[in-house]
Design an enzyme around this catalytic site. Structure first.
Site, PDB file in Angstrom:
ATOM      1  N   LYS A  82       0.821  -1.209   0.000  1.00 22.50           N
ATOM      2  CA  LYS A  82       0.000   0.000   0.000  1.00 22.50           C
ATOM      3  C   LYS A  82       0.863   1.272   0.000  1.00 22.50           C
ATOM      4  O   LYS A  82       2.072   1.213   0.256  1.00 22.50           O
ATOM      5  CB  LYS A  82      -0.928  -0.032   1.231  1.00 22.50           C
ATOM      6  CG  LYS A  82      -1.948  -1.180   1.195  1.00 22.50           C
ATOM      7  CD  LYS A  82      -2.827  -1.170   2.444  1.00 22.50           C
ATOM      8  CE  LYS A  82      -3.849  -2.298   2.388  1.00 22.50           C
ATOM      9  NZ  LYS A  82      -4.749  -2.290   3.579  1.00 22.50           N
ATOM     10  N   TYR A  93     -12.670  -3.498  -2.896  1.00 21.23           N
ATOM     11  CA  TYR A  93     -13.168  -3.359  -1.533  1.00 21.23           C
ATOM     12  C   TYR A  93     -14.696  -3.352  -1.486  1.00 21.23           C
ATOM     13  O   TYR A  93     -15.288  -2.750  -0.586  1.00 21.23           O
ATOM     14  CB  TYR A  93     -12.582  -2.091  -0.891  1.00 21.23           C
ATOM     15  CG  TYR A  93     -11.132  -2.233  -0.455  1.00 21.23           C
ATOM     16  CD1 TYR A  93     -10.679  -3.378   0.202  1.00 21.23           C
ATOM     17  CD2 TYR A  93     -10.213  -1.206  -0.676  1.00 21.23           C
ATOM     18  CE1 TYR A  93      -9.350  -3.507   0.604  1.00 21.23           C
ATOM     19  CE2 TYR A  93      -8.884  -1.334  -0.267  1.00 21.23           C
ATOM     20  CZ  TYR A  93      -8.464  -2.483   0.371  1.00 21.23           C
ATOM     21  OH  TYR A  93      -7.151  -2.608   0.788  1.00 21.23           O
ATOM     22  N   HIS A 100      -1.993  -5.495   1.457  1.00 26.00           N
ATOM     23  CA  HIS A 100      -3.202  -6.282   1.219  1.00 26.00           C
ATOM     24  C   HIS A 100      -2.786  -7.684   0.808  1.00 26.00           C
ATOM     25  O   HIS A 100      -1.824  -7.852   0.054  1.00 26.00           O
ATOM     26  CB  HIS A 100      -4.038  -5.674   0.079  1.00 26.00           C
ATOM     27  CG  HIS A 100      -5.098  -6.637  -0.394  1.00 26.00           C
ATOM     28  ND1 HIS A 100      -6.303  -6.782   0.244  1.00 26.00           N
ATOM     29  CD2 HIS A 100      -5.081  -7.567  -1.387  1.00 26.00           C
ATOM     30  CE1 HIS A 100      -7.001  -7.746  -0.356  1.00 26.00           C
ATOM     31  NE2 HIS A 100      -6.284  -8.234  -1.351  1.00 26.00           N
TER      32      HIS A 100
HETATM   33  N1  UDP Z   1      -9.796  -0.794   7.075  1.00 30.53           N
HETATM   34  C1  UDP Z   1      -9.977   0.429   7.690  1.00 30.53           C
HETATM   35  N2  UDP Z   1     -10.758   0.493   8.828  1.00 30.53           N
HETATM   36  C2  UDP Z   1     -11.326  -0.620   9.366  1.00 30.53           C
HETATM   37  C3  UDP Z   1     -11.149  -1.856   8.736  1.00 30.53           C
HETATM   38  C4  UDP Z   1     -10.380  -1.919   7.587  1.00 30.53           C
HETATM   39  O1  UDP Z   1      -9.463   1.437   7.215  1.00 30.53           O
HETATM   40  O2  UDP Z   1     -11.999  -0.510  10.411  1.00 30.53           O
HETATM   41  C5  UDP Z   1      -8.954  -0.872   5.882  1.00 30.53           C
HETATM   42  C6  UDP Z   1      -7.594  -1.517   6.163  1.00 30.53           C
HETATM   43  O3  UDP Z   1      -6.597  -0.863   5.369  1.00 30.53           O
HETATM   44  C7  UDP Z   1      -7.813  -2.950   5.693  1.00 30.53           C
HETATM   45  C8  UDP Z   1      -8.713  -2.726   4.478  1.00 30.53           C
HETATM   46  O4  UDP Z   1      -9.597  -1.683   4.890  1.00 30.53           O
HETATM   47  O5  UDP Z   1      -6.584  -3.595   5.360  1.00 30.53           O
HETATM   48  C9  UDP Z   1      -9.510  -3.931   4.028  1.00 30.53           C
HETATM   49  O6  UDP Z   1     -10.243  -4.439   5.098  1.00 30.53           O
HETATM   50  P1  UDP Z   1     -10.395  -6.003   5.344  1.00 30.53           P
HETATM   51  O7  UDP Z   1     -11.438  -6.191   6.397  1.00 30.53           O
HETATM   52  O8  UDP Z   1     -10.582  -6.698   4.037  1.00 30.53           O
HETATM   53  O9  UDP Z   1      -8.990  -6.394   6.009  1.00 30.53           O
HETATM   54  P2  UDP Z   1      -7.687  -7.119   5.417  1.00 30.53           P
HETATM   55  O10 UDP Z   1      -8.173  -8.245   4.518  1.00 30.53           O
HETATM   56  O11 UDP Z   1      -6.883  -6.100   4.676  1.00 30.53           O
HETATM   57  O12 UDP Z   1      -6.972  -7.637   6.627  1.00 30.53           O
HETATM   58 MG    MG Z   2      -9.561  -8.244   3.016  1.00 32.94          MG
END
Ligand code: UDP
Ligand code: MG
Length: 155
Positions: free
Chosen positions: A12, A52, A118
């Site tokens: 990122k 997303y 990610h």
């Molecule tokens: N994110 C955020 N706030 C939250 C949860 C997620 O900004 O409360 C962002 C964070 O960068 C995260 C991304 O959204 O990596 C995608 O969320 P996901 O739940 O898919 O988590 P990941 O798979 O990245 O662990």
């Molecule tokens: Mg995710």
């Protein structure tokens, strides 16, 4: 290499800004994961709406997208045994303060959305995300002289 999986990783904008690209790539290399594709990607709104989609109803959705568009990201496809789960393990939990010590997110970051990386979270996600960000001709199959020490039976 039979029985291996491929998974998608994005480094990122915070990883790029903080000069952590090398440290992060190095962790995957040291595990023995093979980098089979790697490039800069300039994400746009449409790509992020898809990527997303599961977060589209969240209050942070718009700011998350802005965050991801600040600079190019580095996209990678990594290959290895159980690569999808193994990479998620190395990356750590979404909230860096809940991630286990020794994971990338725990060791190098403190907050969301700036958790550096990610990684695909399921077989289905990996297939879809690889297709979303890479063309077939951007993926490379090649042998390394260390393959048999990492993937083989040791003979
Ligand atoms: N994110 C955020 N706030 C939250 C949860 C997620 O900004 O409360 C962002 C964070 O960068 C995260 C991304 O959204 O990596 C995608 O969320 P996901 O739940 O898919 O988590 P990941 O798979 O990245 O662990
Ligand atoms: Mg995710």
């Amino acid at each position: 290499m039979p029985d291996t999986q491929k998974t998608l990783v994005l480094l990122k904008p915070d990883a790029l800004q903080r000069d952590l690209l090398g440290d992060i790539v190095s962790r995957f290399e040291r595990k023995g994961l093979k980098i089979v594709a790697m490039k800069f990607i300039r994400l746009n709104d449409e790509m992020l709406d898809e990527h997303y989609a599961h977060l589209s109803d969240k209050s942070f959705f718009a700011s998350l997208k802005q965050f991801m568009m600040q600079t190019p990201v580095v996209g990678m496809i990594l290959e290895g045994y159980d690569a999808i789960a193994e990479v998620r393990k190395i990356v750590g939990s979404t909230n860096p303060r809940e991630a286990d010590a020794g994971t990338i997110r725990a060791d190098f970051s403190m907050n969301v959305p700036s958790n550096l990386i990610h990684a695909s979270d399921s077989d289905e996600a990996a297939v879809g995300e690889i297709k979303r960000f890479f063309d077939e001709d951007e993926m490379f199959q090649y042998e390394k002289i260390t393959d048999r020490f990492i993937f083989g039976e040791g003979v």
